[in-house]
Write a protein that holds these residues in place. Structure first.
Motif, mmCIF file in Angstrom:
data_model
loop_
_atom_site.group_PDB
_atom_site.id
_atom_site.type_symbol
_atom_site.label_atom_id
_atom_site.label_comp_id
_atom_site.label_asym_id
_atom_site.label_seq_id
_atom_site.Cartn_x
_atom_site.Cartn_y
_atom_site.Cartn_z
ATOM 1 N N ALA A 55 -3.540 18.163 -0.162
ATOM 2 C CA ALA A 55 -2.850 17.377 -1.187
ATOM 3 C C ALA A 55 -1.535 18.007 -1.596
ATOM 4 O O ALA A 55 -0.585 17.312 -1.928
ATOM 5 C CB ALA A 55 -3.754 17.195 -2.405
ATOM 6 N N GLU A 56 -1.437 19.342 -1.551
ATOM 7 C CA GLU A 56 -0.221 20.011 -1.990
ATOM 8 C C GLU A 56 0.996 19.554 -1.196
ATOM 9 O O GLU A 56 2.103 19.529 -1.705
ATOM 10 C CB GLU A 56 -0.354 21.534 -1.871
ATOM 11 C CG GLU A 56 -1.351 22.121 -2.833
ATOM 12 C CD GLU A 56 -2.792 22.026 -2.336
ATOM 13 O OE1 GLU A 56 -3.023 21.912 -1.103
ATOM 14 O OE2 GLU A 56 -3.701 22.051 -3.174
ATOM 15 N N ILE A 57 0.801 19.201 0.050
ATOM 16 C CA ILE A 57 1.902 18.736 0.888
ATOM 17 C C ILE A 57 2.546 17.501 0.280
ATOM 18 O O ILE A 57 3.754 17.334 0.300
ATOM 19 C CB ILE A 57 1.412 18.420 2.319
ATOM 20 C CG1 ILE A 57 0.968 19.715 3.005
ATOM 21 C CG2 ILE A 57 2.474 17.694 3.124
ATOM 22 C CD1 ILE A 57 0.263 19.492 4.318
ATOM 23 N N ASN A 58 1.747 16.638 -0.301
ATOM 24 C CA ASN A 58 2.239 15.383 -0.849
ATOM 25 C C ASN A 58 2.903 15.538 -2.207
ATOM 26 O O ASN A 58 3.580 14.645 -2.669
ATOM 27 C CB ASN A 58 1.089 14.382 -0.950
ATOM 28 C CG ASN A 58 0.601 13.998 0.406
ATOM 29 O OD1 ASN A 58 1.353 13.461 1.202
ATOM 30 N ND2 ASN A 58 -0.645 14.306 0.708
ATOM 31 N N TYR A 59 2.705 16.661 -2.856
ATOM 32 C CA TYR A 59 3.247 16.856 -4.195
ATOM 33 C C TYR A 59 4.425 17.808 -4.222
ATOM 34 O O TYR A 59 4.819 18.269 -5.272
ATOM 35 C CB TYR A 59 2.154 17.357 -5.144
ATOM 36 C CG TYR A 59 1.137 16.299 -5.442
ATOM 37 C CD1 TYR A 59 1.444 15.227 -6.281
ATOM 38 C CD2 TYR A 59 -0.125 16.333 -4.864
ATOM 39 C CE1 TYR A 59 0.517 14.251 -6.553
ATOM 40 C CE2 TYR A 59 -1.059 15.336 -5.137
ATOM 41 C CZ TYR A 59 -0.730 14.317 -5.973
ATOM 42 O OH TYR A 59 -1.640 13.335 -6.225
ATOM 43 N N PHE A 92 2.172 10.287 -3.224
ATOM 44 C CA PHE A 92 2.009 10.525 -1.797
ATOM 45 C C PHE A 92 3.178 9.910 -1.036
ATOM 46 O O PHE A 92 3.880 9.055 -1.553
ATOM 47 C CB PHE A 92 0.684 9.929 -1.315
ATOM 48 C CG PHE A 92 -0.502 10.593 -1.958
ATOM 49 C CD1 PHE A 92 -1.131 11.656 -1.350
ATOM 50 C CD2 PHE A 92 -0.957 10.175 -3.196
ATOM 51 C CE1 PHE A 92 -2.204 12.291 -1.962
ATOM 52 C CE2 PHE A 92 -2.024 10.800 -3.813
ATOM 53 C CZ PHE A 92 -2.650 11.860 -3.202
ATOM 54 N N GLN A 93 3.364 10.348 0.205
ATOM 55 C CA GLN A 93 4.472 9.836 1.002
ATOM 56 C C GLN A 93 4.269 8.370 1.390
ATOM 57 O O GLN A 93 5.208 7.599 1.422
ATOM 58 C CB GLN A 93 4.660 10.675 2.272
ATOM 59 C CG GLN A 93 5.066 12.093 1.985
ATOM 60 C CD GLN A 93 6.418 12.161 1.304
ATOM 61 O OE1 GLN A 93 7.354 11.490 1.711
ATOM 62 N NE2 GLN A 93 6.512 12.957 0.265
ATOM 63 N N ASN A 94 3.023 8.003 1.706
ATOM 64 C CA ASN A 94 2.704 6.635 2.112
ATOM 65 C C ASN A 94 1.184 6.459 2.119
ATOM 66 O O ASN A 94 0.443 7.385 1.814
ATOM 67 C CB ASN A 94 3.322 6.312 3.488
ATOM 68 C CG ASN A 94 2.906 7.302 4.553
ATOM 69 O OD1 ASN A 94 1.753 7.716 4.622
ATOM 70 N ND2 ASN A 94 3.853 7.712 5.381
ATOM 71 N N TRP A 95 0.734 5.273 2.469
ATOM 72 C CA TRP A 95 -0.685 4.927 2.482
ATOM 73 C C TRP A 95 -1.467 5.822 3.444
ATOM 74 O O TRP A 95 -2.536 6.308 3.126
ATOM 75 C CB TRP A 95 -0.819 3.454 2.844
ATOM 76 C CG TRP A 95 -2.197 2.957 3.147
ATOM 77 C CD1 TRP A 95 -2.625 2.437 4.321
ATOM 78 C CD2 TRP A 95 -3.329 2.881 2.259
ATOM 79 N NE1 TRP A 95 -3.948 2.064 4.221
ATOM 80 C CE2 TRP A 95 -4.396 2.325 2.967
ATOM 81 C CE3 TRP A 95 -3.523 3.251 0.939
ATOM 82 C CZ2 TRP A 95 -5.652 2.118 2.409
ATOM 83 C CZ3 TRP A 95 -4.784 3.044 0.383
ATOM 84 C CH2 TRP A 95 -5.829 2.485 1.107
ATOM 85 N N LEU A 124 0.825 -1.203 0.000
ATOM 86 C CA LEU A 124 0.000 0.000 0.000
ATOM 87 C C LEU A 124 0.863 1.260 0.000
ATOM 88 O O LEU A 124 0.570 2.229 -0.708
ATOM 89 C CB LEU A 124 -0.929 0.000 1.216
ATOM 90 C CG LEU A 124 -2.000 -1.091 1.224
ATOM 91 C CD1 LEU A 124 -2.717 -1.113 2.568
ATOM 92 C CD2 LEU A 124 -2.984 -0.904 0.083
ATOM 93 N N ASP A 125 1.940 1.248 0.781
ATOM 94 C CA ASP A 125 2.854 2.397 0.821
ATOM 95 C C ASP A 125 3.496 2.643 -0.542
ATOM 96 O O ASP A 125 3.626 3.782 -0.988
ATOM 97 C CB ASP A 125 3.945 2.193 1.877
ATOM 98 C CG ASP A 125 3.448 2.378 3.299
ATOM 99 O OD1 ASP A 125 2.361 2.972 3.496
ATOM 100 O OD2 ASP A 125 4.156 1.936 4.225
ATOM 101 N N LYS A 126 3.882 1.575 -1.223
ATOM 102 C CA LYS A 126 4.522 1.712 -2.534
ATOM 103 C C LYS A 126 3.538 2.232 -3.577
ATOM 104 O O LYS A 126 3.895 3.060 -4.417
ATOM 105 C CB LYS A 126 5.129 0.381 -2.975
ATOM 106 C CG LYS A 126 6.371 0.011 -2.177
ATOM 107 C CD LYS A 126 6.925 -1.324 -2.602
ATOM 108 C CE LYS A 126 8.171 -1.687 -1.806
ATOM 109 N NZ LYS A 126 8.745 -2.961 -2.254
#
Length: 100
Positions: A88-92, A72-75, A63-65
């Motif tokens: 969402a911007e944090i993850n991009y 995204f950083q992880n699941w 799931l993390d992959k």
């Protein structure tokens, strides 16, 4: 969890620009993952798609992959974004910007 995983599946399919429908698609998807420096086998990917249909539960590592591939950083971060607990911007954020 199945709803969240279905959303992650759609995010992965959106990223590669196609729907995963047949067995050979999983090997092609695994190749796309390897080009992104993420090691995940076609068999593991097939397990995820089967779980969405109610058959098998994927591991946290898988799931993390998948989440990482989708941007995204992880699941957990994917789920937080999906449920409005983070932006969402944090993850991009572009990692390369930090190297400049």
């Amino acid at each position: 969890m199945i709803h969240d995983l279905g959303s992650l599946k759609k995010a992965v399919e959106h990223k590669i620009g196609r729907t995963i429908t047949v067995t050979t698609d999983f090997e092609k998807l695994a190749y796309s993952f390897s080009k992104a420096q993420i090691k995940l086998s076609g068999k593991a990917l097939k397990h995820v798609w089967c779980y969405i249909k109610g058959k098998e539960k994927p591991s946290k590592e898988t799931l993390d992959k998948l989440a990482l591939f989708a941007g995204f950083q992880n699941w957990k971060d994917f789920q937080k974004t999906l449920h409005g607990e983070t932006y969402a911007e944090i993850n991009y954020e572009d990692v390369d910007e930090d190297k400049s």
